[in-house]
Write an enzyme that holds these catalytic residues in place. Structure first.
Site, PDB file in Angstrom:
ATOM      1  N   HIS A 124       0.968   5.248   1.155  1.00 22.39           N
ATOM      2  CA  HIS A 124       0.330   6.295   1.968  1.00 22.39           C
ATOM      3  C   HIS A 124       0.409   7.637   1.231  1.00 22.39           C
ATOM      4  CE1 HIS A 124       0.577   4.073   5.938  1.00 22.39           C
ATOM      5  NE2 HIS A 124       1.547   3.442   5.289  1.00 22.39           N
ATOM      6  N   HIS A 147       0.854  -1.203   0.000  1.00 23.21           N
ATOM      7  CA  HIS A 147       0.000   0.000   0.000  1.00 23.21           C
ATOM      8  C   HIS A 147       0.880   1.239   0.000  1.00 23.21           C
ATOM      9  CE1 HIS A 147       0.800  -1.308   4.111  1.00 23.21           C
ATOM     10  NE2 HIS A 147       0.856  -0.030   4.422  1.00 23.21           N
TER      11      HIS A 147
HETATM   12  P1  5GP Z   1       2.142   0.397   7.237  1.00 20.74           P
HETATM   13  O1  5GP Z   1       2.695   0.655   8.611  1.00 20.74           O
HETATM   14  O2  5GP Z   1       2.034  -1.091   6.954  1.00 20.74           O
HETATM   15  O3  5GP Z   1       2.860   1.135   6.150  1.00 20.74           O
HETATM   16  O4  5GP Z   1       0.707   1.027   7.242  1.00 20.74           O
HETATM   17  C1  5GP Z   1      -0.452   0.344   7.590  1.00 20.74           C
HETATM   18  C2  5GP Z   1      -1.542   1.388   7.711  1.00 20.74           C
HETATM   19  O5  5GP Z   1      -2.784   0.732   7.600  1.00 20.74           O
HETATM   20  C3  5GP Z   1      -1.537   2.136   9.045  1.00 20.74           C
HETATM   21  O6  5GP Z   1      -1.444   3.531   8.794  1.00 20.74           O
HETATM   22  C4  5GP Z   1      -2.861   1.744   9.685  1.00 20.74           C
HETATM   23  O7  5GP Z   1      -3.459   2.806  10.392  1.00 20.74           O
HETATM   24  C5  5GP Z   1      -3.696   1.328   8.490  1.00 20.74           C
HETATM   25  N1  5GP Z   1      -4.683   0.293   8.775  1.00 20.74           N
HETATM   26  C6  5GP Z   1      -4.476  -0.892   9.420  1.00 20.74           C
HETATM   27  N2  5GP Z   1      -5.609  -1.622   9.463  1.00 20.74           N
HETATM   28  C7  5GP Z   1      -6.547  -0.888   8.799  1.00 20.74           C
HETATM   29  C8  5GP Z   1      -7.931  -1.118   8.516  1.00 20.74           C
HETATM   30  O8  5GP Z   1      -8.530  -2.132   8.865  1.00 20.74           O
HETATM   31  N3  5GP Z   1      -8.584  -0.147   7.809  1.00 20.74           N
HETATM   32  C9  5GP Z   1      -7.952   0.998   7.397  1.00 20.74           C
HETATM   33  N4  5GP Z   1      -8.681   1.897   6.728  1.00 20.74           N
HETATM   34  N5  5GP Z   1      -6.654   1.248   7.661  1.00 20.74           N
HETATM   35  C10 5GP Z   1      -5.961   0.313   8.355  1.00 20.74           C
END
Ligand code: 5GP
Ligand code: ZN
Length: 138
Positions: A103, A101
């Protein structure tokens, strides 16, 4: 190309409903559950890729085209002062959800978002060494 028990597979393919900002055949753009700032969204490919290393060029191109589309809309709609694009790969880099993903984080003067590092130093010799080491795999 979905993965069992992957929350982002479920969100991007509609198995878990979400109020998406944008959707097409390849990606879904959803609002982050715990936003770093107002408007923080995630661009999620509908096919499962653990991280950037397993992603194909066509999906990668589409993800970035979507990032451009969303960023322009954010600037117009939210009048943000800046915007960060963050994409984490691996636990060491802060990845917590292991479905690729990207951001998109709108920035506002004086906000609490913290994306900083301590600037280091790199000698010319080290850069040449790194170039030779990495470029052979490109
Ligand atoms: P990472 O740390 O893997 O780059 O980012 C994961 C992101 O996914 C975090 O910013 C977290 O808040 C978001 N996130 C995790 N679970 C969910 C979810 O069930 N729904 C949504 N909308 N965001 C999520
Ligand atoms: Zn997945």
């Amino acid at each position: 190309m979905k993965k069992e028990d992957c929350i982002f597979c479920k969100l991007s393919n509609g198995e878990i409903p979400t109020n998406a900002l944008y959707e097409d055949d390849i990606v879904k753009v959803i609002f982050d559950l715990n936003p770093a700032s107002k408007g923080h969204v995630l661009i999620i490919p509908k096919n499962h890729f653990d991280d950037i290393y397993s992603m194909d060029n066509a999906t990668a191109a589409h993800v970035f085209q979507t990032a451009v589309k969303v960023s322009k809309a954010m600037k117009e709609a939210l009048n943000c002062d800046g915007l960060n694009i963050v994409q984490n790969n691996g636990e060491a880099a802060g990845q917590t959800v292991f479905h690729f993903h990207m951001h998109i984080i709108p920035r506002y003067e004086g906000d609490t978002v913290n994306i900083k590092w301590i600037p280091g130093k790199a000698e010319a010799e080290e850069i040449t060494e790194l170039k030779e080491k990495i470029a052979q795999f490109m």
